[in-house]
Scaffold this motif. Structure first.
Motif, mmCIF file in Angstrom:
data_model
loop_
_atom_site.group_PDB
_atom_site.id
_atom_site.type_symbol
_atom_site.label_atom_id
_atom_site.label_comp_id
_atom_site.label_asym_id
_atom_site.label_seq_id
_atom_site.Cartn_x
_atom_site.Cartn_y
_atom_site.Cartn_z
ATOM 1 N N UNK A 49 80.836 37.249 -13.732
ATOM 2 C CA UNK A 49 81.750 36.232 -13.470
ATOM 3 C C UNK A 49 83.077 36.029 -14.242
ATOM 4 N N UNK A 50 83.224 37.085 -15.417
ATOM 5 C CA UNK A 50 83.990 36.570 -16.454
ATOM 6 C C UNK A 50 85.140 37.595 -16.518
ATOM 7 N N UNK A 51 85.165 38.437 -15.528
ATOM 8 C CA UNK A 51 86.249 39.618 -15.800
ATOM 9 C C UNK A 51 87.593 39.238 -16.050
ATOM 10 N N UNK A 52 88.094 38.163 -15.290
ATOM 11 C CA UNK A 52 89.573 37.769 -15.312
ATOM 12 C C UNK A 52 89.806 37.098 -16.741
ATOM 13 N N UNK A 53 88.881 36.683 -17.094
ATOM 14 C CA UNK A 53 89.148 35.980 -18.752
ATOM 15 C C UNK A 53 88.865 37.102 -19.767
ATOM 16 N N UNK A 54 87.981 38.018 -19.631
ATOM 17 C CA UNK A 54 87.935 39.285 -20.544
ATOM 18 C C UNK A 54 89.206 39.950 -20.329
ATOM 19 N N UNK A 55 89.799 40.127 -19.435
ATOM 20 C CA UNK A 55 91.170 40.899 -19.014
ATOM 21 C C UNK A 55 92.112 40.387 -19.840
ATOM 22 N N UNK A 56 92.183 38.643 -19.739
ATOM 23 C CA UNK A 56 93.255 38.149 -20.431
ATOM 24 C C UNK A 56 93.318 38.421 -21.735
ATOM 25 N N UNK A 57 91.910 38.269 -22.408
ATOM 26 C CA UNK A 57 91.685 38.176 -23.683
ATOM 27 C C UNK A 57 92.175 39.833 -24.353
ATOM 28 N N UNK A 58 91.922 40.852 -23.542
ATOM 29 C CA UNK A 58 92.115 42.156 -23.847
ATOM 30 C C UNK A 58 93.664 42.290 -23.788
ATOM 31 N N UNK A 84 84.719 47.538 -4.807
ATOM 32 C CA UNK A 84 84.195 46.613 -6.057
ATOM 33 C C UNK A 84 84.802 47.176 -7.278
ATOM 34 N N UNK A 85 85.197 48.511 -7.753
ATOM 35 C CA UNK A 85 85.773 48.767 -8.897
ATOM 36 C C UNK A 85 87.303 48.421 -8.701
ATOM 37 N N UNK A 86 87.878 48.614 -7.648
ATOM 38 C CA UNK A 86 89.195 48.267 -7.590
ATOM 39 C C UNK A 86 89.359 46.752 -8.044
ATOM 40 N N UNK A 87 88.692 45.781 -7.389
ATOM 41 C CA UNK A 87 88.762 44.495 -7.587
ATOM 42 C C UNK A 87 88.471 44.263 -9.158
ATOM 43 N N UNK A 88 87.522 44.970 -9.754
ATOM 44 C CA UNK A 88 87.210 44.869 -11.196
ATOM 45 C C UNK A 88 88.378 45.209 -12.096
ATOM 46 N N UNK A 89 88.959 46.448 -11.654
ATOM 47 C CA UNK A 89 90.035 46.876 -12.639
ATOM 48 C C UNK A 89 91.265 46.008 -12.469
ATOM 49 N N UNK A 90 91.445 45.110 -11.215
ATOM 50 C CA UNK A 90 92.650 44.202 -11.296
ATOM 51 C C UNK A 90 92.204 43.246 -12.111
ATOM 52 N N UNK A 91 91.009 42.716 -12.082
ATOM 53 C CA UNK A 91 90.555 41.427 -12.900
ATOM 54 C C UNK A 91 90.685 41.893 -14.372
ATOM 55 N N UNK A 92 90.513 42.966 -14.830
ATOM 56 C CA UNK A 92 90.271 43.371 -16.105
ATOM 57 C C UNK A 92 91.841 43.870 -16.620
ATOM 58 N N UNK A 93 92.826 44.227 -15.572
ATOM 59 C CA UNK A 93 93.924 44.530 -15.812
ATOM 60 C C UNK A 93 94.074 45.974 -16.801
ATOM 61 N N UNK A 94 93.154 46.943 -16.167
ATOM 62 C CA UNK A 94 93.141 48.233 -16.720
ATOM 63 C C UNK A 94 93.082 49.100 -15.586
ATOM 64 N N UNK A 95 93.288 50.348 -15.795
ATOM 65 C CA UNK A 95 93.495 51.365 -14.853
ATOM 66 C C UNK A 95 92.004 51.994 -14.786
ATOM 67 N N UNK A 96 91.207 52.021 -15.733
ATOM 68 C CA UNK A 96 90.011 52.960 -15.641
ATOM 69 C C UNK A 96 88.906 52.074 -16.608
ATOM 70 N N UNK A 97 87.656 52.548 -16.299
ATOM 71 C CA UNK A 97 86.642 52.045 -17.267
ATOM 72 C C UNK A 97 86.201 53.267 -17.935
ATOM 73 N N UNK A 98 85.993 53.130 -19.122
ATOM 74 C CA UNK A 98 85.189 54.079 -19.956
ATOM 75 C C UNK A 98 83.777 54.462 -19.412
#
Length: 281
Positions: A49-58, A84-98
């Motif tokens: 439940x911390x994806x948005x905060x992590x995305x902002x920090x990045x 699910x991955x689409x929502x997570x990518x949006x919250x973390x403000x990235x186009x892909x996960x490693x």
């Protein structure tokens, strides 16, 4: 900070020390501090439940995306992994996960359930939304079921692993034989969750010999076992302690002592309701 890399079966590489992002409300500042100190591998999950905060920090860190290695995991969204991955990518403000993992195996009631979920993971990789795909908390039967229907095999399994839970029946070597590298969470259990166990004296003695801490010794033990070490903290000063693990090298005798003494004691921290008390699988 020069973090060693571990090759995956798909040709990608994963940093062997991780800054887990499961923190408190100071998350944004802590993640930024971790990145500033060179912890470029961030371990996330929708469950935290911390994806948005992590995305902002990045974003605020200013570090280019290509320098970061971001792992994420799906659990609640297992019935629709694409959404699910689409929502997570949006919250973390990235186009892909490693690296993108199925977080837990307990959603499945049959081999077919594992294979349906894995088909979605393969589609995500082919679409470029994840460079590498894998699993977490999977036991041997779960991995076997997944491999039986896989076109692209999982490259990684993140499990609880530490001297008090080294996994029985040569599980780690079996995973590697089948192309999966291994990541460890709760690796500091002998220092924090079972501090009075039989490693109390050996860890203190070995740490003193290397002018470091028991925590750094445990992380180095994990890394020298060719396992990716996932660490967590709410204290910025702990990051420097974790970094010490890369500056020491335990001797073979020290590694073996930790292994041997640790194996005399059993302590599991995660998902105990799914295991018998003496189950080391």
């Amino acid at each position: 900070m020069d973090i060693p890399l571990l090759p995956l079966c798909d040709g990608n590489q994963i940093p062997m020390e991780v800054g887990d992002t499961k923190f408190d409300q100071r998350l944004v500042d802590l993640v930024k501090t971790a990145i500033e100190k060179g912890f470029y591998h961030l371990d996330c999950a929708e469950m935290y439940g911390t994806e948005e905060e992590v995305g902002r920090a990045i974003q605020e860190s200013g570090v280019p995306r290509e320098k970061l290695f971001i792992t994420n995991k799906v659990a609640q969204g297992i019935d629709d992994i694409h959404a699910a991955i689409q929502e997570s990518l949006k919250k973390l403000q990235t186009d892909y996960f490693d690296l993108y993992l199925i977080h837990i195996p307990f959603f499945a009631n049959s081999d077919a359930d594992f294979q349906r979920a894995w088909k979605s993971m393969e589609e995500i990789k082919r679409a470029g939304k994840a460079k590498s795909i894998g699993v977490s908390n999977y036991l041997r039967p779960h991995v076997k079921a997944t491999l039986a229907g896989a076109t692209i095999p999982p490259s990684f399994n993140q499990i609880e692993f530490h001297p008090y839970l080294q996994r029985g029946d040569n599980y780690l070597s079996w995973l590697r034989e089948n192309g999966l590298q291994v990541g460890s969470f709760k690796g500091l259990t002998p220092a924090f969750r079972a501090p009075d166990g039989p490693l109390l004296e050996p860890l203190a003695r070995i740490a003193k010999a290397h002018d470091t801490t028991e925590v750094a010794v445990l992380i180095n033990w994990i890394i020298q076992n060719k396992v990716v070490a996932v660490t967590t903290t709410t204290k910025p000063e702990r990051l420097d302690e974790y970094a010490q693990a890369l500056k020491i090298k335990l001797t073979q005798d020290e590694l073996q002592e930790i292994t041997d003494v640790g194996s005399t004691y059993h302590f599991r921290t995660s998902w105990p309701e799914h295991f018998e008390a003496d189950d080391r699988s």
